[in-house]
Design an enzyme around this catalytic site. Sequence first.
Site, PDB file in Angstrom:
ATOM      1  N   ASN A   8       0.900  -1.104   0.009  1.00  0.00           N
ATOM      2  CA  ASN A   8      -0.131   0.005  -0.043  1.00  0.00           C
ATOM      3  C   ASN A   8       0.846   1.327  -0.026  1.00  0.00           C
ATOM      4  O   ASN A   8       1.321   1.435   0.793  1.00  0.00           O
ATOM      5  CB  ASN A   8      -0.834  -0.203   1.261  1.00  0.00           C
ATOM      6  CG  ASN A   8      -1.822   1.096   1.466  1.00  0.00           C
ATOM      7  OD1 ASN A   8      -2.080   2.212   0.231  1.00  0.00           O
ATOM      8  ND2 ASN A   8      -2.292   1.375   2.719  1.00  0.00           N
ATOM      9  N   TRP A   9       1.240   1.782  -1.252  1.00  0.00           N
ATOM     10  CA  TRP A   9       1.910   3.065  -1.258  1.00  0.00           C
ATOM     11  C   TRP A   9       1.413   4.015  -0.974  1.00  0.00           C
ATOM     12  O   TRP A   9       2.123   5.268  -0.558  1.00  0.00           O
ATOM     13  CB  TRP A   9       2.317   3.241  -2.833  1.00  0.00           C
ATOM     14  CG  TRP A   9       3.151   1.992  -3.448  1.00  0.00           C
ATOM     15  CD1 TRP A   9       3.753   1.062  -2.837  1.00  0.00           C
ATOM     16  CD2 TRP A   9       3.639   2.128  -4.825  1.00  0.00           C
ATOM     17  NE1 TRP A   9       4.741   0.280  -3.693  1.00  0.00           N
ATOM     18  CE2 TRP A   9       4.504   1.042  -4.953  1.00  0.00           C
ATOM     19  CE3 TRP A   9       3.407   2.971  -5.821  1.00  0.00           C
ATOM     20  CZ2 TRP A   9       4.995   0.729  -6.140  1.00  0.00           C
ATOM     21  CZ3 TRP A   9       4.135   2.461  -7.164  1.00  0.00           C
ATOM     22  CH2 TRP A   9       4.916   1.538  -7.138  1.00  0.00           C
ATOM     23  N   LYS A  10       0.176   4.218  -0.397  1.00  0.00           N
ATOM     24  CA  LYS A  10      -0.637   5.348   0.156  1.00  0.00           C
ATOM     25  C   LYS A  10      -0.398   6.531  -1.047  1.00  0.00           C
ATOM     26  O   LYS A  10      -0.499   6.309  -2.096  1.00  0.00           O
ATOM     27  CB  LYS A  10      -0.017   5.793   1.324  1.00  0.00           C
ATOM     28  CG  LYS A  10      -0.257   4.507   2.345  1.00  0.00           C
ATOM     29  CD  LYS A  10      -0.020   4.645   3.679  1.00  0.00           C
ATOM     30  CE  LYS A  10      -0.117   3.445   4.661  1.00  0.00           C
ATOM     31  NZ  LYS A  10      -0.291   3.430   5.988  1.00  0.00           N
ATOM     32  N   HIS A  86      -9.600   1.386   4.620  1.00  0.00           N
ATOM     33  CA  HIS A  86      -8.188   1.550   5.290  1.00  0.00           C
ATOM     34  C   HIS A  86      -8.694   2.518   6.558  1.00  0.00           C
ATOM     35  O   HIS A  86      -9.398   3.682   6.379  1.00  0.00           O
ATOM     36  CB  HIS A  86      -7.661   2.021   4.506  1.00  0.00           C
ATOM     37  CG  HIS A  86      -5.951   2.087   5.017  1.00  0.00           C
ATOM     38  ND1 HIS A  86      -5.441   2.934   6.012  1.00  0.00           N
ATOM     39  CD2 HIS A  86      -5.067   1.334   4.991  1.00  0.00           C
ATOM     40  CE1 HIS A  86      -4.439   2.738   6.348  1.00  0.00           C
ATOM     41  NE2 HIS A  86      -3.975   1.540   5.777  1.00  0.00           N
ATOM     42  N   GLU A  88      -7.013   5.081   7.643  1.00  0.00           N
ATOM     43  CA  GLU A  88      -6.645   6.427   7.208  1.00  0.00           C
ATOM     44  C   GLU A  88      -7.956   7.173   6.528  1.00  0.00           C
ATOM     45  O   GLU A  88      -7.961   8.467   6.747  1.00  0.00           O
ATOM     46  CB  GLU A  88      -5.571   6.412   6.460  1.00  0.00           C
ATOM     47  CG  GLU A  88      -4.079   6.289   7.283  1.00  0.00           C
ATOM     48  CD  GLU A  88      -2.945   5.534   6.519  1.00  0.00           C
ATOM     49  OE1 GLU A  88      -3.007   5.796   5.296  1.00  0.00           O
ATOM     50  OE2 GLU A  88      -2.087   5.321   7.370  1.00  0.00           O
ATOM     51  N   GLU A 162      -5.954  -4.586  10.711  1.00  0.00           N
ATOM     52  CA  GLU A 162      -4.783  -3.716  10.885  1.00  0.00           C
ATOM     53  C   GLU A 162      -5.101  -2.820  12.163  1.00  0.00           C
ATOM     54  O   GLU A 162      -5.802  -1.877  12.203  1.00  0.00           O
ATOM     55  CB  GLU A 162      -4.608  -2.761   9.762  1.00  0.00           C
ATOM     56  CG  GLU A 162      -4.482  -3.296   8.635  1.00  0.00           C
ATOM     57  CD  GLU A 162      -3.938  -2.252   7.558  1.00  0.00           C
ATOM     58  OE1 GLU A 162      -2.694  -2.405   7.322  1.00  0.00           O
ATOM     59  OE2 GLU A 162      -4.712  -1.322   7.013  1.00  0.00           O
ATOM     60  N   GLY A 168       1.990   2.617  11.014  1.00  0.00           N
ATOM     61  CA  GLY A 168       3.001   3.544  10.932  1.00  0.00           C
ATOM     62  C   GLY A 168       3.628   4.085  12.069  1.00  0.00           C
ATOM     63  O   GLY A 168       4.319   5.180  12.086  1.00  0.00           O
ATOM     64  N   SER A 198       3.023  -1.527  10.838  1.00  0.00           N
ATOM     65  CA  SER A 198       4.401  -1.643  10.940  1.00  0.00           C
ATOM     66  C   SER A 198       5.129  -3.035  10.714  1.00  0.00           C
ATOM     67  O   SER A 198       5.798  -3.553  11.305  1.00  0.00           O
ATOM     68  CB  SER A 198       4.454  -1.300  12.617  1.00  0.00           C
ATOM     69  OG  SER A 198       4.190  -0.057  12.802  1.00  0.00           O
ATOM     70  N   GLY A 219       2.781  -0.728   4.464  1.00  0.00           N
ATOM     71  CA  GLY A 219       2.414   0.419   4.038  1.00  0.00           C
ATOM     72  C   GLY A 219       4.037   0.924   3.925  1.00  0.00           C
ATOM     73  O   GLY A 219       4.443   0.706   2.781  1.00  0.00           O
ATOM     74  N   GLY A 220       4.787   1.695   5.010  1.00  0.00           N
ATOM     75  CA  GLY A 220       5.831   2.411   4.902  1.00  0.00           C
ATOM     76  C   GLY A 220       7.233   1.441   4.274  1.00  0.00           C
ATOM     77  O   GLY A 220       7.826   2.022   3.328  1.00  0.00           O
TER      78      GLY A 220
HETATM   79  P1  PGA Z   1       2.515   0.567   7.735  1.00  0.00           P
HETATM   80  O1  PGA Z   1       1.146   0.958   7.183  1.00  0.00           O
HETATM   81  O2  PGA Z   1       3.161  -0.509   7.257  1.00  0.00           O
HETATM   82  O3  PGA Z   1       3.085   1.737   7.362  1.00  0.00           O
HETATM   83  O4  PGA Z   1       2.450   0.514   9.406  1.00  0.00           O
HETATM   84  C1  PGA Z   1       0.085  -0.122   6.947  1.00  0.00           C
HETATM   85  C2  PGA Z   1      -1.035   0.209   6.351  1.00  0.00           C
HETATM   86  O5  PGA Z   1      -1.411   1.348   6.725  1.00  0.00           O
HETATM   87  O6  PGA Z   1      -1.532  -0.554   5.581  1.00  0.00           O
END
Ligand code: PGA
Length: 236
Positions: A8-10, A86, A88, A162, A168, A198, A219-220
């Site tokens: 997930n590149w956001k 998600h 976010e 999640e 994050g 994470s 994500g990150g």
């Molecule tokens: P993260 O994000 O790996 O940066 O914690 C995961 C996600 O939001 O899907």
Amino acid sequence: MKKLIIANWKMNPASEAEAVRLARSEDFRNVVIAPPFPLIPAVKRALRKSALGAQDVFWKEGGAYTGEVSPRQLKLLGAKYVIIGHSERRALGETDKMVNEKVKAALNEGLKVILCVGESWSVRKKGLAAAKRFVGNQLKKDLAGVNRPMKLKAESLAIAYEPVWAIGTGRADRPKETAEIAVFIKRIIKTKVLYGGSVKAKNVARFLNQEEIGGALVGGASLNPFEFGKIIRAAR
Ligand code: PGA
């Protein structure tokens, strides 16, 4: 069962050239790359082995919905998967009702759905039972009218557990506790359960070694090809 890894590149990266570079370095089987909408075509051209995903979708087929993207439009771009719900997006006001509409519309169009659920720290600090109640409630609302009525195939829907406090923050869940939540989720809906929050090269194996955990939403770490490569090797 093969473990599924979702990148997930956001809202990254900033240019098409960077997106193509990143996509080429993350092009592995059993991997889904989910770039921002405008970068989907360039990433699609770059991929040979990975599948393409989107990070969101709207539930209508067309019409006066400024800024939204329909399931069919995603399919036209070559997306096979879509991440829905998600945390976010939920933090920006997406409700369970909206998530439910999105899940139904995406499945109807034949997209594979990665539905994200997870509790905040204020819930989890009360214990695993409280987290299960929260997640169970989310699933009930998000999947209303989905399971039996839609004759769902197991591979058309995966749940990404999640915990919001793990995203994050560098503070991942305990794999044993994730596995317990995964068992709980599978009792509600028989499908793959992924973990997200994470996930890094140094902790991914501990999650994927749990039989109940079917993969990871990254994500990150998916923005760093070196780190992501290590995650893929650990997943094998
Ligand atoms: P993260 O994000 O790996 O940066 O914690 C995961 C996600 O939001 O899907």
